[in-house]
Scaffold this active site. Structure first.
Site, PDB file in Angstrom:
ATOM      1  CG  ASP A  13      47.673   9.544  21.047  1.00 51.49           C
ATOM      2  OD1 ASP A  13      48.020   8.957  20.019  1.00 51.49           O
ATOM      3  OD2 ASP A  13      48.410  10.329  21.672  1.00 51.49           O
ATOM      4  CE  LYS A  16      43.434  10.738  14.795  1.00 45.27           C
ATOM      5  NZ  LYS A  16      43.838  11.078  16.157  1.00 45.27           N
ATOM      6  N   GLY A  40      49.842   6.947  14.951  1.00 42.84           N
ATOM      7  CA  GLY A  40      49.856   5.500  15.165  1.00 42.84           C
ATOM      8  C   GLY A  40      48.448   5.014  15.412  1.00 42.84           C
ATOM      9  CG  HIS A  41      45.586   4.558  12.909  1.00 38.24           C
ATOM     10  ND1 HIS A  41      45.385   5.730  13.580  1.00 38.24           N
ATOM     11  CD2 HIS A  41      45.346   4.824  11.610  1.00 38.24           C
ATOM     12  CE1 HIS A  41      45.058   6.659  12.706  1.00 38.24           C
ATOM     13  NE2 HIS A  41      45.033   6.135  11.504  1.00 38.24           N
ATOM     14  CD  GLN A 223      49.585  13.946  13.581  1.00 31.57           C
ATOM     15  OE1 GLN A 223      49.283  14.545  12.566  1.00 31.57           O
ATOM     16  NE2 GLN A 223      50.238  12.804  13.541  1.00 31.57           N
ATOM     17  N   GLY A 414      35.710  -0.697  24.219  1.00 32.54           N
ATOM     18  CA  GLY A 414      36.833  -1.629  24.164  1.00 32.54           C
ATOM     19  C   GLY A 414      37.416  -1.632  22.771  1.00 32.54           C
TER      20      GLY A 414
HETATM   21  P1  IMP Z   1      55.602  15.989  15.644  1.00 28.55           P
HETATM   22  O1  IMP Z   1      54.291  15.807  14.992  1.00 28.55           O
HETATM   23  O2  IMP Z   1      56.449  14.747  15.673  1.00 28.55           O
HETATM   24  O3  IMP Z   1      56.347  17.174  15.085  1.00 28.55           O
HETATM   25  O4  IMP Z   1      55.355  16.344  17.197  1.00 28.55           O
HETATM   26  C1  IMP Z   1      54.732  17.561  17.589  1.00 28.55           C
HETATM   27  C2  IMP Z   1      53.793  17.328  18.771  1.00 28.55           C
HETATM   28  O5  IMP Z   1      52.665  16.575  18.324  1.00 28.55           O
HETATM   29  C3  IMP Z   1      54.398  16.521  19.921  1.00 28.55           C
HETATM   30  O6  IMP Z   1      53.871  16.989  21.142  1.00 28.55           O
HETATM   31  C4  IMP Z   1      53.904  15.112  19.658  1.00 28.55           C
HETATM   32  O7  IMP Z   1      53.846  14.342  20.835  1.00 28.55           O
HETATM   33  C5  IMP Z   1      52.523  15.397  19.114  1.00 28.55           C
HETATM   34  N1  IMP Z   1      52.028  14.340  18.235  1.00 28.55           N
HETATM   35  C6  IMP Z   1      52.394  14.074  16.962  1.00 28.55           C
HETATM   36  N2  IMP Z   1      51.702  13.039  16.468  1.00 28.55           N
HETATM   37  C7  IMP Z   1      50.881  12.636  17.431  1.00 28.55           C
HETATM   38  C8  IMP Z   1      49.874  11.618  17.506  1.00 28.55           C
HETATM   39  O8  IMP Z   1      49.600  10.869  16.564  1.00 28.55           O
HETATM   40  N3  IMP Z   1      49.222  11.524  18.699  1.00 28.55           N
HETATM   41  C9  IMP Z   1      49.468  12.356  19.727  1.00 28.55           C
HETATM   42  N4  IMP Z   1      50.374  13.325  19.701  1.00 28.55           N
HETATM   43  C10 IMP Z   1      51.078  13.463  18.562  1.00 28.55           C
END
Ligand code: IMP
Length: 424
Positions: A13, A16, A40-41, A223, A414
């Site tokens: 987050d 990106k 998520g973007h 991530q 922004g």
């Molecule tokens: P998973 O990827 O759904 O298995 O989640 C594992 C950990 O990674 C959790 O703490 C999620 O909140 C975190 N996580 C997975 N994808 C994202 C992302 O795109 N942004 C932030 N945290 C993420």
């Protein structure tokens, strides 16, 4: 022409989507190399807000080919839903290319993640519940189904039957749930197959040929570095490798093909899900960061935990990824604080650590050592060049650059494309 890698340096987050959208302008290929629809973007382009989970944001540019490489896990229903939404918005998705080697997220992955996370109770990781971990788990166990399996119904059925027998035993006998119906899964996935078929190509060769033809290639991580399965805050991580090294393994190119590794860092830090976070601020400052930064997950809507910028994890990310440059996002969120804090080291078990501690229990206990910098009162969202920033904001950026020992190339103030200020 060498490729560039862009990735998150914190816990995801970092903004990106915005940064890759900015970079995509000059790219011919944008390639996502790991993760799935846990990412998520949010991209704001020409006044439109688009939310993407799997498809690289380069899809918004007509000259860009968007690729999902081997190391991505794909929930085909979700992917096709995203394609449909983009098409409804007038975006041409015929330039989306998918690797046949990518693994599929299956209905039992979602079901099993739900029950196993519930079973862990207070030890749950707080995953996104998109089936990411179970899908990567089956990949490592060599019982995964891949995109290419979709195109031979007999093979798909055979592989599914073997896996489903075991998954249904776990679901019914361990977790007391209903079994999943193989016929229904085959019907759904064969329907997806027909719609995905035009997009599936040899993406490794596609990228290789593009590099030979002097095309600009951007490899995008999802991530963030601290969520890396090997190098992150295990077990509070995702099940893939966001670090730069994995981009090569996933896409299928050699290390000499890359010359830029661009790290995205938010001007403060957030985290979703459980796990250590030394600079988390549970008081009014953290609350203010969350409100001003609209820190709610794009994928799950969960409130993100917020805290101050951590230069130690940045140095760690710079080392792990071999960062050549930085993009600093959301600097505007820090406006209005009298002082802004930067973590420059940790105190744990009576010792000072200037780097990421070598043992996870130290990181759990780490107390941040802060440097306080002068804040800036005014809003900076209208800045269009780095010189428009108040001097305290420029000093903050300079200090982060110095602490990371990586040049800051772009500062974002922004969500809109024009709020990206070239620096240095
Ligand atoms: P998973 O990827 O759904 O298995 O989640 C594992 C950990 O990674 C959790 O703490 C999620 O909140 C975190 N996580 C997975 N994808 C994202 C992302 O795109 N942004 C932030 N945290 C993420």
């Amino acid at each position: 022409m060498p490729a560039s890698i862009v990735l998150g340096t914190q816990w995801g987050d970092e903004g990106k989507g915005k940064a890759t959208d900015y970079l995509a302008d000059r790219m011919d290929l944008c390639v996502r190399y790991q993760g799935g629809n846990n990412a998520g973007h949010t991209v704001i382009a020409e006044g439109r807000e688009l939310k993407l989970n799997l498809i690289p944001s380069g899809i918004l540019y007509e000259h860009v080919t968007s690729v999902l490489a081997d190391g991505v896990v794909i929930d085909p229903g979700v992917l096709l839903g995203e394609v449909a939404e983009l098409q409804a918005d007038g975006v041409d998705c015929s330039r989306l290319k998918i690797s046949g080697n990518a693994h599929l997220i299956m209905p039992y992955h979602l079901e099993l993640e739900k029950v196993t996370q519930r079973f862990l109770g207070e030890n749950a990781l707080g995953t996104t519940k998109r089936g990411i971990g179970p899908s990567y788990g089956d990949k490592a166990a060599r019982i995964g189904l891949r995109v290419q399996d979709l195109f031979d119904e007999k093979i798909f059925r055979q592989k599914l039957d073997v896996v489903l027998e075991e998954k249904n035993k776990i679901l019914t006998q361990v977790y007391n749930r209903l079994p999943l119906d193989g016929d229904g899964i085959v019907d759904d996935y064969m329907e997806y197959a027909a719609r995905l078929a035009p997009h599936v190509v040899d993406t490794g060769k596609l990228v290789h040929d593009a590099l030979r033809d002097d095309k600009n290639v951007l490899l995008e991580g999802a991530q963030g570095t601290l969520l890396d399965l090997d190098h992150g805050t295990y077990p509070f991580v995702t099940s893939s490798n966001p670090v730069a090294g994995y981009a090569l393994a996933s896409v299928g190119i050699g290390p000499k093909e890359v010359d830029r590794v661009i790290g995205i860092a938010k001007a403060y830090v957030t985290r979703v899900g459980a796990g250590p976070f030394p600079t988390e601020d549970l008081g009014p400052d953290g609350e203010r960061l969350g409100e001003r930064g609209a820190e709610f997950g794009t994928t799950t809507g969960r409130k993100r935990r917020c805290g101050w910028y951590d230069a130690c994890i940045m140095r760690y990310a710079a080392r792990l990824n071999g960062l050549t440059e930085l993009i600093l996002t959301k600097l505007d969120v820090l406006s209005g604080f009298e002082t802004v804090k930067v973590c420059v080291g940790y105190q744990a078990e009576g010792e000072r650590y200037d780097d990421f501690p070598p043992h996870q229990s130290l990181f759990h206990k780490a107390e941040p050592i802060y440097e306080e910098l002068e804040g800036w009162g005014e809003e900076i969202v209208d800045a269009r060049s780095i010189d428009d920033l108040p001097s305290a904001a420029r000093k903050y950026v300079d200090r982060l650059e110095q602490l990371a020992d990586v040049p800051v190339r772009l500062v974002s103030v922004g969500p809109a494309r024009e709020q990206s200020l070239p620096a240095g």
